[in-house]
Design a protein around this motif. Structure first.
Motif, PDB file in Angstrom:
ATOM      1  N   TYR A 124       0.822  -1.217   0.000  1.00  0.00           N
ATOM      2  CA  TYR A 124       0.000   0.000   0.000  1.00  0.00           C
ATOM      3  C   TYR A 124       0.852   1.262   0.000  1.00  0.00           C
ATOM      4  CZ  TYR A 124       0.677   1.707   4.762  1.00  0.00           C
ATOM      5  OH  TYR A 124       1.212   2.262   5.898  1.00  0.00           O
ATOM      6  N   SER A 125       2.054   1.230   0.596  1.00  0.00           N
ATOM      7  CA  SER A 125       2.910   2.423   0.632  1.00  0.00           C
ATOM      8  C   SER A 125       4.200   2.220  -0.154  1.00  0.00           C
ATOM      9  CB  SER A 125       3.245   2.795   2.081  1.00  0.00           C
ATOM     10  OG  SER A 125       4.066   1.804   2.682  1.00  0.00           O
ATOM     11  N   LEU A 126       4.193   1.227  -1.033  1.00  0.00           N
ATOM     12  CA  LEU A 126       5.399   0.859  -1.770  1.00  0.00           C
ATOM     13  C   LEU A 126       5.915   2.018  -2.626  1.00  0.00           C
ATOM     14  CD1 LEU A 126       7.249  -1.609  -2.346  1.00  0.00           C
ATOM     15  CD2 LEU A 126       5.712  -2.189  -4.228  1.00  0.00           C
ATOM     16  N   ALA A 127       5.048   2.607  -3.421  1.00  0.00           N
ATOM     17  CA  ALA A 127       5.482   3.671  -4.334  1.00  0.00           C
ATOM     18  C   ALA A 127       6.093   4.848  -3.566  1.00  0.00           C
ATOM     19  CB  ALA A 127       4.306   4.153  -5.183  1.00  0.00           C
ATOM     20  N   LYS A 128       5.537   5.152  -2.421  1.00  0.00           N
ATOM     21  CA  LYS A 128       5.990   6.304  -1.636  1.00  0.00           C
ATOM     22  C   LYS A 128       7.305   6.032  -0.917  1.00  0.00           C
ATOM     23  CE  LYS A 128       4.480   9.242   2.229  1.00  0.00           C
ATOM     24  NZ  LYS A 128       3.387   9.481   3.213  1.00  0.00           N
ATOM     25  N   ASN A 129       7.520   4.795  -0.477  1.00  0.00           N
ATOM     26  CA  ASN A 129       8.613   4.536   0.463  1.00  0.00           C
ATOM     27  C   ASN A 129       9.703   3.582  -0.005  1.00  0.00           C
ATOM     28  OD1 ASN A 129       7.607   6.149   2.678  1.00  0.00           O
ATOM     29  ND2 ASN A 129       6.025   4.590   2.974  1.00  0.00           N
ATOM     30  N   VAL A 130       9.533   2.930  -1.154  1.00  0.00           N
ATOM     31  CA  VAL A 130      10.472   1.864  -1.502  1.00  0.00           C
ATOM     32  C   VAL A 130      11.901   2.383  -1.660  1.00  0.00           C
ATOM     33  CG1 VAL A 130      10.091   1.996  -4.014  1.00  0.00           C
ATOM     34  CG2 VAL A 130      10.790  -0.177  -2.949  1.00  0.00           C
TER      35      VAL A 130
ATOM     36  N   ARG B 159      13.313   4.687   0.161  1.00  0.00           N
ATOM     37  CA  ARG B 159      13.847   4.805   1.533  1.00  0.00           C
ATOM     38  C   ARG B 159      14.178   3.420   2.087  1.00  0.00           C
ATOM     39  NH1 ARG B 159       9.719   6.955   5.033  1.00  0.00           N
ATOM     40  NH2 ARG B 159      11.384   7.470   6.493  1.00  0.00           N
ATOM     41  N   TRP B 160      13.336   2.442   1.792  1.00  0.00           N
ATOM     42  CA  TRP B 160      13.601   1.089   2.270  1.00  0.00           C
ATOM     43  C   TRP B 160      14.891   0.541   1.664  1.00  0.00           C
ATOM     44  CZ3 TRP B 160       7.987  -0.972   1.052  1.00  0.00           C
ATOM     45  CH2 TRP B 160       7.085  -0.337   1.906  1.00  0.00           C
ATOM     46  N   ARG B 161      15.081   0.792   0.382  1.00  0.00           N
ATOM     47  CA  ARG B 161      16.308   0.312  -0.270  1.00  0.00           C
ATOM     48  C   ARG B 161      17.538   1.005   0.313  1.00  0.00           C
ATOM     49  NH1 ARG B 161      18.219  -2.617  -4.370  1.00  0.00           N
ATOM     50  NH2 ARG B 161      20.007  -1.828  -5.563  1.00  0.00           N
ATOM     51  N   ASP B 162      17.437   2.302   0.529  1.00  0.00           N
ATOM     52  CA  ASP B 162      18.560   3.042   1.111  1.00  0.00           C
ATOM     53  C   ASP B 162      18.900   2.541   2.515  1.00  0.00           C
ATOM     54  OD1 ASP B 162      18.723   4.563  -1.172  1.00  0.00           O
ATOM     55  OD2 ASP B 162      17.706   6.324  -0.326  1.00  0.00           O
ATOM     56  N   ALA B 163      17.891   2.055   3.239  1.00  0.00           N
ATOM     57  CA  ALA B 163      18.098   1.569   4.610  1.00  0.00           C
ATOM     58  C   ALA B 163      18.662   0.157   4.658  1.00  0.00           C
ATOM     59  CB  ALA B 163      16.793   1.634   5.392  1.00  0.00           C
ATOM     60  N   GLY B 164      18.699  -0.539   3.499  1.00  0.00           N
ATOM     61  CA  GLY B 164      19.320  -1.863   3.484  1.00  0.00           C
ATOM     62  C   GLY B 164      18.463  -2.992   2.978  1.00  0.00           C
ATOM     63  N   LEU B 165      17.228  -2.710   2.546  1.00  0.00           N
ATOM     64  CA  LEU B 165      16.377  -3.774   2.012  1.00  0.00           C
ATOM     65  C   LEU B 165      16.966  -4.302   0.704  1.00  0.00           C
ATOM     66  CD1 LEU B 165      13.588  -5.191   2.509  1.00  0.00           C
ATOM     67  CD2 LEU B 165      12.635  -3.547   0.875  1.00  0.00           C
ATOM     68  N   THR B 166      17.105  -5.620   0.602  1.00  0.00           N
ATOM     69  CA  THR B 166      17.683  -6.226  -0.605  1.00  0.00           C
ATOM     70  C   THR B 166      16.672  -6.982  -1.440  1.00  0.00           C
ATOM     71  OG1 THR B 166      18.277  -8.307   0.516  1.00  0.00           O
ATOM     72  CG2 THR B 166      19.902  -6.509   0.580  1.00  0.00           C
ATOM     73  N   ASP B 167      15.591  -7.457  -0.831  1.00  0.00           N
ATOM     74  CA  ASP B 167      14.607  -8.284  -1.539  1.00  0.00           C
ATOM     75  C   ASP B 167      13.210  -7.903  -1.072  1.00  0.00           C
ATOM     76  OD1 ASP B 167      16.182 -10.837  -2.907  1.00  0.00           O
ATOM     77  OD2 ASP B 167      17.209 -10.053  -1.146  1.00  0.00           O
ATOM     78  N   ILE B 168      12.265  -7.963  -1.992  1.00  0.00           N
ATOM     79  CA  ILE B 168      10.912  -7.527  -1.653  1.00  0.00           C
ATOM     80  C   ILE B 168       9.872  -8.462  -2.261  1.00  0.00           C
ATOM     81  CG2 ILE B 168      10.787  -5.927  -3.622  1.00  0.00           C
ATOM     82  CD1 ILE B 168       9.328  -3.989  -1.671  1.00  0.00           C
TER      83      ILE B 168
ATOM     84  N   PHE C  77      15.821  -2.238  -7.656  1.00  0.00           N
ATOM     85  CA  PHE C  77      15.598  -3.660  -7.406  1.00  0.00           C
ATOM     86  C   PHE C  77      15.644  -4.411  -8.736  1.00  0.00           C
ATOM     87  CE2 PHE C  77      13.964  -1.918  -3.488  1.00  0.00           C
ATOM     88  CZ  PHE C  77      14.340  -2.864  -2.542  1.00  0.00           C
ATOM     89  N   SER C  78      16.440  -5.466  -8.785  1.00  0.00           N
ATOM     90  CA  SER C  78      16.585  -6.222 -10.033  1.00  0.00           C
ATOM     91  C   SER C  78      15.453  -7.215 -10.232  1.00  0.00           C
ATOM     92  CB  SER C  78      17.924  -6.960 -10.060  1.00  0.00           C
ATOM     93  OG  SER C  78      18.020  -7.860  -8.961  1.00  0.00           O
ATOM     94  N   GLN C  79      14.770  -7.572  -9.147  1.00  0.00           N
ATOM     95  CA  GLN C  79      13.632  -8.482  -9.219  1.00  0.00           C
ATOM     96  C   GLN C  79      12.659  -8.153  -8.103  1.00  0.00           C
ATOM     97  OE1 GLN C  79      13.753 -12.712  -7.796  1.00  0.00           O
ATOM     98  NE2 GLN C  79      13.416 -13.240  -9.947  1.00  0.00           N
ATOM     99  N   VAL C  80      11.386  -8.328  -8.373  1.00  0.00           N
ATOM    100  CA  VAL C  80      10.354  -8.232  -7.345  1.00  0.00           C
ATOM    101  C   VAL C  80       9.599  -9.553  -7.343  1.00  0.00           C
ATOM    102  CG1 VAL C  80       8.214  -7.103  -6.627  1.00  0.00           C
ATOM    103  CG2 VAL C  80      10.099  -5.730  -7.534  1.00  0.00           C
ATOM    104  N   LYS C  81       9.414 -10.115  -6.155  1.00  0.00           N
ATOM    105  CA  LYS C  81       8.598 -11.320  -6.031  1.00  0.00           C
ATOM    106  C   LYS C  81       7.162 -10.904  -5.726  1.00  0.00           C
ATOM    107  CE  LYS C  81      12.405 -14.268  -4.503  1.00  0.00           C
ATOM    108  NZ  LYS C  81      12.948 -15.124  -3.421  1.00  0.00           N
TER     109      LYS C  81
END
Length: 328
Positions: free
Chosen positions: A102-108, A110-119, A155-159
């Motif tokens: 629901y908030s992916l477009a707004k925050n993704v 920031r999540w990647r910058d914080a260290g998220l590698t897979d989604i 992100f190179s891939q989204v599941k």
């Protein structure tokens, strides 16, 4: 680093599913059809320091992948802090999350910058009307935009998770295949699993993934070899598609033989399985860093007694009332 947590069936555990909240803002028919009804205050969920001690203990015993789950994990106001903390733990190579998007477009970004590698994003239908019927919300276009944004930020891939539901989305395969032909999406069809609160829904809507498996095999899709930290999906690829197809079929014989994951709930309980008999309280050993060895010992003691199977094929559902309660 010591050796991995290991059970009496020689299964090693490289993968932690860590729930950070039970709260969710969707009303999915197979999980929280009546919406989230709080039974705990937000302040009762594990703090960032408690979560750090959990992750540190698992990392010490060879865990290399942490998946953050909920409920909807991004509802936590300190979600960025949680991501950053986990990504900083020595030995953790993958920091993943499962989200309703629901908030992916707004925050993704920031999540990647914080260290998220897979989604992983849940999209149970590409038809807006069916999507609303399943989830209780009209957010499909927002979520699809969020997936595109995830690619834009690197992100190179989204599941994408799709719960198979007979008479609702079981005819969506052609549309899904068209969607992933030119997008690096791993589309994961998940068989509906029965929990304590949804016997009638299960009987109406459960559909085996075998038909999709047979379709893929007969149309030139080939199975990929699993890596040791991969999840339970059997993943197929086709040279004519950029995307992939994953099948998660928990009712399949020997499904549990390759189990490599343990769960910790938002309240600090260790669960051997989504459909286990009980949770083991860890919270008393999450208060100080010096408790780490005792925490590791408690986890290993219970892992040693992990059952061979979840016995879903025999009609057993454990004590799991709904999939949000322990980060399903």
């Amino acid at each position: 680093m010591s050796t991995q947590f290991e059970d009496s069936y020689s299964r090693k555990y490289y993968y932690l599913r860590l729930s950070v909240t039970e709260a969710c803002n969707f009303r999915c028919t197979y999980c929280l059809p009546n919406g989230y009804k709080p039974t705990h205050k937000n302040s009762e969920f594990l703090s960032v320091d408690e979560l750090r001690r959990v992750v540190s203990a698992f990392a010490n015993r060879g865990t290399s992948k942490v998946r953050i789950t909920g409920g909807e994990p991004s509802l936590r106001k300190d979600f960025i802090d949680i991501l950053a903390m986990i990504s900083e733990q020595e030995g953790i190579k993958k920091v993943a999350m499962t989200t309703n998007g629901y908030s992916l477009a707004k925050n993704v970004h920031r999540w990647r910058d914080a260290g998220l590698t897979d989604i992983n994003v849940s999209v149970d239908s590409l038809d807006p009307r069916i999507f609303h019927q399943i989830t209780g919300v009209s957010k499909l276009y927002n979520i699809m935009n969020g997936i595109d944004t995830a690619f834009e930020v690197g992100f190179s891939q989204v599941k994408v998770n799709v719960v198979l539901l007979k008479d609702l989305n079981n005819g969506d395969l052609p549309a899904f295949l068209k969607w992933i032909q030119y997008k690096p999406i791993q589309l994961r069809f998940i068989e509906l699993m029965q929990t304590g609160e949804m016997h009638s829904l299960f009987s109406r809507h459960h559909q085996s993934g075998v038909s999709i498996h047979n379709y893929l095999v007969s149309n030139g899709w080939l199975m990929k070899v699993k890596k040791h930290s991969d999840g339970p999906a059997e993943v197929f690829y086709n040279p004519n598609y950029v995307g992939e197809i994953g099948l998660i079929m928990p009712y399949k014989k020997d499904f549990c033989d390759s189990c490599n994951r343990l769960r910790v709930s938002a309240l600090g309980q260790l669960h051997m399985c989504l459909f286990g008999d009980f949770g083991i309280d860890l919270r008393d050993l999450l208060q100080e860093d010096r408790q780490k060895n005792a925490l590791i010992s408690r986890i290993q003691d219970h892992v040693s007694n992990k059952k061979k199977s979840h016995f879903l094929d025999q009609g057993y559902t454990g004590v799991t009332s709904n999939l949000a309660s322990i980060g399903g």
